[in-house]
Write a protein that holds these residues in place. Structure first.
Motif, PDB file in Angstrom:
ATOM      1  N   GLN A  21       0.852  -1.109   0.271  1.00  0.00           N
ATOM      2  CA  GLN A  21       0.040   0.113  -0.097  1.00  0.00           C
ATOM      3  C   GLN A  21       0.816   1.323   0.017  1.00  0.00           C
ATOM      4  O   GLN A  21       0.660   2.197  -0.607  1.00  0.00           O
ATOM      5  CB  GLN A  21      -0.857  -0.198   1.260  1.00  0.00           C
ATOM      6  CG  GLN A  21      -2.007   1.138   1.215  1.00  0.00           C
ATOM      7  CD  GLN A  21      -2.903   0.930   2.626  1.00  0.00           C
ATOM      8  OE1 GLN A  21      -2.629   0.310   3.295  1.00  0.00           O
ATOM      9  NE2 GLN A  21      -4.258   1.611   2.331  1.00  0.00           N
ATOM     10  N   VAL A  22       1.831   1.184   0.633  1.00  0.00           N
ATOM     11  CA  VAL A  22       2.811   2.331   0.786  1.00  0.00           C
ATOM     12  C   VAL A  22       3.697   2.711  -0.614  1.00  0.00           C
ATOM     13  O   VAL A  22       3.873   3.750  -1.131  1.00  0.00           O
ATOM     14  CB  VAL A  22       3.819   2.188   1.909  1.00  0.00           C
ATOM     15  CG1 VAL A  22       4.965   3.366   1.909  1.00  0.00           C
ATOM     16  CG2 VAL A  22       3.188   2.256   3.346  1.00  0.00           C
ATOM     17  N   ASN A  23       4.216   1.328  -0.965  1.00  0.00           N
ATOM     18  CA  ASN A  23       4.978   1.556  -2.328  1.00  0.00           C
ATOM     19  C   ASN A  23       4.072   2.107  -3.617  1.00  0.00           C
ATOM     20  O   ASN A  23       4.632   2.575  -4.341  1.00  0.00           O
ATOM     21  CB  ASN A  23       5.682   0.132  -2.513  1.00  0.00           C
ATOM     22  CG  ASN A  23       6.824  -0.237  -1.762  1.00  0.00           C
ATOM     23  OD1 ASN A  23       7.321   0.569  -0.998  1.00  0.00           O
ATOM     24  ND2 ASN A  23       7.226  -1.688  -1.636  1.00  0.00           N
ATOM     25  N   LEU A  24       2.923   1.522  -3.484  1.00  0.00           N
ATOM     26  CA  LEU A  24       1.937   1.831  -4.537  1.00  0.00           C
ATOM     27  C   LEU A  24       1.984   3.529  -4.839  1.00  0.00           C
ATOM     28  O   LEU A  24       1.304   4.089  -5.619  1.00  0.00           O
ATOM     29  CB  LEU A  24       0.844   1.286  -4.670  1.00  0.00           C
ATOM     30  CG  LEU A  24       0.790  -0.273  -4.833  1.00  0.00           C
ATOM     31  CD1 LEU A  24      -0.448  -1.038  -5.207  1.00  0.00           C
ATOM     32  CD2 LEU A  24       1.604  -0.588  -6.326  1.00  0.00           C
ATOM     33  N   LYS A  25       2.405   4.060  -3.683  1.00  0.00           N
ATOM     34  CA  LYS A  25       2.125   5.584  -3.422  1.00  0.00           C
ATOM     35  C   LYS A  25       3.418   6.203  -3.982  1.00  0.00           C
ATOM     36  O   LYS A  25       3.399   7.518  -4.020  1.00  0.00           O
ATOM     37  CB  LYS A  25       1.731   6.231  -2.149  1.00  0.00           C
ATOM     38  CG  LYS A  25       0.425   5.762  -1.856  1.00  0.00           C
ATOM     39  CD  LYS A  25       0.182   6.185  -0.258  1.00  0.00           C
ATOM     40  CE  LYS A  25      -1.200   5.773   0.179  1.00  0.00           C
ATOM     41  NZ  LYS A  25      -1.678   5.879   1.560  1.00  0.00           N
ATOM     42  N   LYS A  26       4.550   5.439  -4.457  1.00  0.00           N
ATOM     43  CA  LYS A  26       5.614   6.118  -4.747  1.00  0.00           C
ATOM     44  C   LYS A  26       5.939   5.833  -6.139  1.00  0.00           C
ATOM     45  O   LYS A  26       5.784   4.646  -6.810  1.00  0.00           O
ATOM     46  CB  LYS A  26       7.049   4.996  -3.989  1.00  0.00           C
ATOM     47  CG  LYS A  26       6.895   5.329  -2.526  1.00  0.00           C
ATOM     48  CD  LYS A  26       7.989   4.305  -1.916  1.00  0.00           C
ATOM     49  CE  LYS A  26       7.907   4.738  -0.423  1.00  0.00           C
ATOM     50  NZ  LYS A  26       8.886   3.807   0.142  1.00  0.00           N
ATOM     51  N   ASN A  27       5.953   6.854  -6.775  1.00  0.00           N
ATOM     52  CA  ASN A  27       6.018   6.917  -8.332  1.00  0.00           C
ATOM     53  C   ASN A  27       6.969   5.953  -9.071  1.00  0.00           C
ATOM     54  O   ASN A  27       6.768   5.415 -10.018  1.00  0.00           O
ATOM     55  CB  ASN A  27       6.250   8.218  -9.011  1.00  0.00           C
ATOM     56  CG  ASN A  27       5.170   9.348  -8.600  1.00  0.00           C
ATOM     57  OD1 ASN A  27       3.978   8.742  -8.116  1.00  0.00           O
ATOM     58  ND2 ASN A  27       5.054  10.552  -8.585  1.00  0.00           N
ATOM     59  N   ASP A  28       8.367   6.174  -8.310  1.00  0.00           N
ATOM     60  CA  ASP A  28       9.316   5.309  -8.979  1.00  0.00           C
ATOM     61  C   ASP A  28       9.005   3.796  -8.976  1.00  0.00           C
ATOM     62  O   ASP A  28       9.451   3.030  -9.736  1.00  0.00           O
ATOM     63  CB  ASP A  28      10.573   5.659  -8.288  1.00  0.00           C
ATOM     64  CG  ASP A  28      10.806   5.408  -6.694  1.00  0.00           C
ATOM     65  OD1 ASP A  28       9.617   5.425  -6.158  1.00  0.00           O
ATOM     66  OD2 ASP A  28      11.712   4.977  -6.162  1.00  0.00           O
ATOM     67  N   ILE A  29       8.531   3.465  -7.763  1.00  0.00           N
ATOM     68  CA  ILE A  29       8.183   1.861  -7.664  1.00  0.00           C
ATOM     69  C   ILE A  29       7.177   1.437  -8.510  1.00  0.00           C
ATOM     70  O   ILE A  29       7.245   0.396  -9.247  1.00  0.00           O
ATOM     71  CB  ILE A  29       7.842   1.731  -6.276  1.00  0.00           C
ATOM     72  CG1 ILE A  29       9.236   1.786  -5.402  1.00  0.00           C
ATOM     73  CG2 ILE A  29       7.279   0.162  -5.851  1.00  0.00           C
ATOM     74  CD1 ILE A  29       8.951   1.480  -3.840  1.00  0.00           C
ATOM     75  N   LEU A  30       5.907   2.475  -8.557  1.00  0.00           N
ATOM     76  CA  LEU A  30       5.038   2.245  -9.452  1.00  0.00           C
ATOM     77  C   LEU A  30       5.433   2.183 -10.928  1.00  0.00           C
ATOM     78  O   LEU A  30       4.960   1.308 -11.771  1.00  0.00           O
ATOM     79  CB  LEU A  30       3.780   3.115  -9.234  1.00  0.00           C
ATOM     80  CG  LEU A  30       2.528   2.954 -10.106  1.00  0.00           C
ATOM     81  CD1 LEU A  30       2.012   1.384  -9.818  1.00  0.00           C
ATOM     82  CD2 LEU A  30       1.340   3.987  -9.832  1.00  0.00           C
TER      83      LEU A  30
END
Length: 423
Positions: A145-154
């Motif tokens: 959930q946290v990672n999907l808010k990070k543009n680079d990870i998405l």
């Protein structure tokens, strides 16, 4: 007396001496490759397993098993495993990558007899307690959930899925996949994958005959085979795709551009690495000089070549200010076109060659580094002539060769372009 006002003579790296392994087998035919160094009373033992039984409906099996592997056996809890390993000053870790899962032990030789039975217990008797699975699911869903808010990870996630689809290289992991994890699936995968017929052992450090006998006594018998087939995938180049995930409040936009290419078994791979270095593979690269140093659009930008068992790919990645995203894309493609149409200058090419040869030499800082270099070739069915050919290619490549490779591999119509943020 040494005159420190005079720079030492420059010499290009001519040859690199690798510590090559010796090969033996345990009684149950598990191959053991030993990269020996007797300088320190320390050894690293890696148990490497092919990832198997790929099931797109259960994409987390290998990942979850690797993460939960040392969380309890029928005789030891996760806490007791950690305490016993710590007591002997050893270090024990598990790791999952797309093609393999590994269990690695670092220990002093004098404690090998004490810690190997603990590792054997983990590799043959892990139980995957339900409470540990539940905690893992909870933590990973929160992390997702946290990672999907990070543009680079998405952006990285979207890029991999666009190139590799629903395979182990590109599957789009969702929260529901964690909810669907079942203990019986994990135990079944564990028995199939963490088995002697699917295992390669790579040892580096001070590893004498007595140490091999200890290893053989623990892992050379009474270990049930898994009879599983390793994963295998095939891919084909797709036409250009542009994926845009808008984030209306984005301050920065993540950019990832790339395509399927070749892995290290291909004759072009070494040349492609040189081309990549010129484009974005070191701090003095073309895209770094343009987009960071000249334009100031980003703190960092780079390109890379990745070699997987069943595919290779190249990529360019950066995060830029949202207001300059379109301009940054224009500059990236401009640098690609320059490489396709103009020859790299002699001074720049010499700098890149020296950088690459120096990096290769500098990466061999200890016996563990030599073992890592062996892994890079062994699992691709290559020999040490791969490195000899790589060094020769770096030395001999010309500006014309680089231009030909750029025109072969850097065509915009083949690229997948992902932008997450504002464009």
């Amino acid at each position: 007396m040494l005159n420190r006002q005079i720079a030492p003579d420059f010499k290009q790296v001519s040859t690199i001496n690798f510590i090559q392994p010796t090969h033996k087998k345990l009684n149950n035919n598990v191959p053991v490759y030993t990269i020996y160094s007797g300088e320190q009373d320390l050894v690293r033992i890696e148990f490497i397993f092919n990832n198997v039984k790929w099931d797109v409906e259960k994409p987390l099996q290998a990942i979850a098993v690797s993460a939960l592997l040392n969380n309890g056996t029928s005789t030891l809890s996760s806490k007791e495993i950690a305490q016993k390993i710590d007591f002997y000053g050893a270090f024990f870790q598990t790791e999952y990558v797309q093609d393999h899962s590994s269990v690695t032990l670092y220990t002093l030789n004098k404690h090998l007899a004490a810690v190997l039975p603990i590792v054997r217990d983990v590799l043959t008797d892990s139980q995957f307690p339900q409470q540990e699975i539940d905690l893992y699911i909870q933590n990973q869903k929160q992390k997702l959930q946290v990672n999907l808010k990070k543009n680079d990870i998405l952006a990285r996630k979207e890029f991999a899925h666009a190139l590799f689809g629903n395979t182990a290289y590109g599957v789009d992991i969702q929260a529901r996949h964690y909810d669907e994890l079942k203990r019986e699936d994990l135990t079944a995968y564990f028995k199939a994958a963490y088995a002697p017929d699917n295992c390669t052992v790579i040892v580096s450090g001070k590893f004498e005959e007595a140490s091999f006998e200890l290893l053989n006594s623990e892992f050379g018998q009474n270990w049930e085979p898994g009879h599983a087939t390793k994963n295998g995938f095939s891919f084909s180049t797709t036409p250009r795709a542009v994926i845009y995930k808008e984030r209306a409040d984005a301050i920065q936009s993540a950019i990832r551009i790339g395509k399927l290419a070749v892995n290290r078994t291909h004759e072009d791979f070494a040349g492609l690495q040189i081309l990549n270095t010129v484009l974005g593979g070191y701090f003095g690269s073309r895209v770094m000089n343009n987009i960071r140093e000249d334009k100031g659009y980003t703190y960092g930008i780079g390109s890379g070549i990745s070699s997987l068992q069943d595919a290779g790919y190249l990529f360019i990645a950066t995060e830029v200010g949202a207001e300059v995203c379109a301009a940054a894309l224009t500059e990236i493609y401009k640098e690609i076109e320059i490489l396709k149409n103009e020859l790299v200058g002699e001074e720049e090419l010499t700098l890149v060659k020296n950088y690459m040869l120096g990096s290769m030499l500098g990466s061999l800082e200890n016996v563990f580094s030599h073992a890592d270099k062996f892994k890079n070739i062994h699992f691709f069915g290559l020999g040490y002539d791969y490195y000899e050919n790589y060094i020769a290619k770096v030395k001999a490549i010309t500006a014309e060769d680089i231009k030909l490779l750029a025109n072969k591999y850097l065509n915009k119509e083949d690229f997948t372009e992902v932008v997450v943020g504002k464009k």
